[in-house]
Write an enzyme that holds these catalytic residues in place. Structure first.
Site, PDB file in Angstrom:
ATOM      1  N   HIS A  14       0.813  -1.228   0.000  1.00  0.00           N
ATOM      2  CA  HIS A  14       0.000   0.000   0.000  1.00  0.00           C
ATOM      3  C   HIS A  14       0.840   1.268   0.000  1.00  0.00           C
ATOM      4  CE1 HIS A  14       0.367  -0.393   4.538  1.00  0.00           C
ATOM      5  NE2 HIS A  14       0.568   0.909   4.410  1.00  0.00           N
ATOM      6  N   GLU A  74      -3.863   3.418   1.642  1.00  0.00           N
ATOM      7  CA  GLU A  74      -4.210   3.568   3.059  1.00  0.00           C
ATOM      8  C   GLU A  74      -4.457   5.050   3.326  1.00  0.00           C
ATOM      9  OE1 GLU A  74      -2.173   3.247   7.540  1.00  0.00           O
ATOM     10  OE2 GLU A  74      -1.012   2.714   5.757  1.00  0.00           O
ATOM     11  N   ASN A  78      -6.446  11.778  11.126  1.00  0.00           N
ATOM     12  CA  ASN A  78      -6.223  12.224  12.498  1.00  0.00           C
ATOM     13  C   ASN A  78      -7.459  12.995  12.951  1.00  0.00           C
ATOM     14  OD1 ASN A  78      -3.343  11.392  12.973  1.00  0.00           O
ATOM     15  ND2 ASN A  78      -3.074  12.599  11.116  1.00  0.00           N
ATOM     16  N   HIS A 178      -0.032   2.283 -10.027  1.00  0.00           N
ATOM     17  CA  HIS A 178       1.277   2.647  -9.456  1.00  0.00           C
ATOM     18  C   HIS A 178       1.206   3.865  -8.544  1.00  0.00           C
ATOM     19  CE1 HIS A 178       1.589   5.315 -13.158  1.00  0.00           C
ATOM     20  NE2 HIS A 178       2.074   6.150 -12.251  1.00  0.00           N
ATOM     21  N   GLU A 239       6.688   3.960  -9.333  1.00  0.00           N
ATOM     22  CA  GLU A 239       7.313   4.784 -10.354  1.00  0.00           C
ATOM     23  C   GLU A 239       8.286   5.756  -9.695  1.00  0.00           C
ATOM     24  OE1 GLU A 239       6.222   8.209 -13.735  1.00  0.00           O
ATOM     25  OE2 GLU A 239       4.638   7.365 -12.480  1.00  0.00           O
ATOM     26  N   HIS A 266       3.948   7.037   3.598  1.00  0.00           N
ATOM     27  CA  HIS A 266       4.900   5.960   3.334  1.00  0.00           C
ATOM     28  C   HIS A 266       4.382   5.040   2.242  1.00  0.00           C
ATOM     29  CE1 HIS A 266       2.223   4.220   6.547  1.00  0.00           C
ATOM     30  NE2 HIS A 266       2.204   3.208   5.689  1.00  0.00           N
ATOM     31  N   GLU A 312       7.361   1.110   5.048  1.00  0.00           N
ATOM     32  CA  GLU A 312       6.866   0.230   6.101  1.00  0.00           C
ATOM     33  C   GLU A 312       7.050  -1.228   5.686  1.00  0.00           C
ATOM     34  OE1 GLU A 312       2.866  -0.293   8.886  1.00  0.00           O
ATOM     35  OE2 GLU A 312       2.643   0.537   6.874  1.00  0.00           O
TER      36      GLU A 312
END
Length: 325
Positions: A14, A74, A78, A178, A239, A266, A312
């Protein structure tokens, strides 16, 4: 479960984007045909995570567990940002905070897909008919992140394609193709993503007249690497955009999305054996943002790529038979 790790089992799972209002963002990405495959709530830390991806029977990852997929988005929310009139994400495309560029979906009929998005009231950074490139468009999500739209049809002329006229589009056939990030030194980044993460180069696009190159990397999996370089049918590609000369400027630096102003967070790779993968990374002298043993969350790690982007590392649940969260 294996006690060793094999990068052939890895998946580009992700890409994380922070969003202001999850209701608006979910509505947009679901309009693009994505489904909510996982919703994680962390009320004590005041944030929620929404994992979206293509999950129709035609989708490449249909029915798989969340971290046994490629090409998810993802969304991180907040709590309270939706009510803050001053909250605005950094979309990664405005100076001096450029870094992350866009996510990209590939579609069945690009004219019809773009018209459907426009008819729904969503804005475009670049319409299909704008500029010289008539075969790509960039829509804007509710936070202003760029979403590239390309055709799954080989050789499509986009806006000027007679075969694209008068047909309907089916979002269930779309792919999350991508994620694009800009890199300072192509040689260093290509070496890192191949040697450390085990990705392969699928396609290279060199544009010397415009002073940039594009490199598409990913995990071949069952599809393998396309012999003809046509990658629009894939999900979960990365990419890398390299603008010539940045590698020679000592002071040049891209924005990682996690320093203020924040936006992109990330990319994430899921692995066959989390402990063994992290032990392997240790032998490669990687830069860590967070080791497995750091902090409260012992089931995620974060590497830093050569530009400081966070990567991650999580467990692919197919190899353990149990949910990560």
């Amino acid at each position: 479960m294996a006690t060793t790790t094999d990068t052939n089992n890895y998946k580009f799972n992700h890409s994380m984007l922070r969003v202001k209002d999850p209701k608006e963002s979910l509505k947009f990405y679901e309009f693009l045909g994505m489904s909510l495959v996982k919703h994680l709530q962390f009320p004590e830390a005041k944030f929620d995570l929404y994992f979206l991806g293509y999950d129709s029977p035609q989708a490449l990852s249909h029915g798989n567990s969340t971290f046994d997929r490629q090409g998810l988005i993802e969304l991180t929310h907040n709590y309270g940002t939706e009510n803050d009139p001053n909250y605005k994400v950094n979309n990664g495309n405005a100076e001096p905070h450029r870094g992350f560029g866009h996510v990209c979906i590939s579609v069945d009929h690009i004219n019809a897909a773009c018209k459907r998005i426009e008819d729904a009231g969503y804005k475009f950074q670049k319409k299909l008919t704008d500029g010289r490139m008539k075969n790509i468009a960039f829509a804007l999500d509710p936070d202003g992140y760029w979403v590239e739209i390309i055709s799954r049809k080989k050789g499509s002329k986009g806006a000027e394609d007679p075969e694209e006229q008068g047909v309907e589009t089916d979002p269930k056939t779309y792919r999350m193709n991508h994620t694009m990030i800009r890199v300072k030194d192509a040689e260093k980044s290509l070496k890192w993503y191949q040697d450390v993460l085990g990705m392969k180069i699928f396609r290279t696009v060199e544009q010397p007249a415009a002073n940039f190159n594009l490199y598409f990397l990913g995990y071949p999996g069952d599809q393998g690497i396309p012999e003809d370089g046509f990658t629009a049918d894939y999900e979960g590609l990365l990419e890398l955009t390299w603008n010539y000369g940045t590698e020679k400027d000592e002071n040049f630096k891209y924005h990682d999305g996690n320093a203020e102003p924040q936006g992109f967070g990330h990319i994430c790779v899921s692995v066959d054996n989390l402990d063994a993968a992290c032990a392997r990374f240790e032998t490669q002298n990687v830069n860590w943002k967070k080791r497995l043993t750091d902090g409260r969350m012992k089931n995620v790690a974060f590497l830093l790529d050569p530009d400081g982007y966070w990567v991650e590392i999580v467990q692919n649940e197919r190899f353990t038979g149990k949910e990560n969260f």
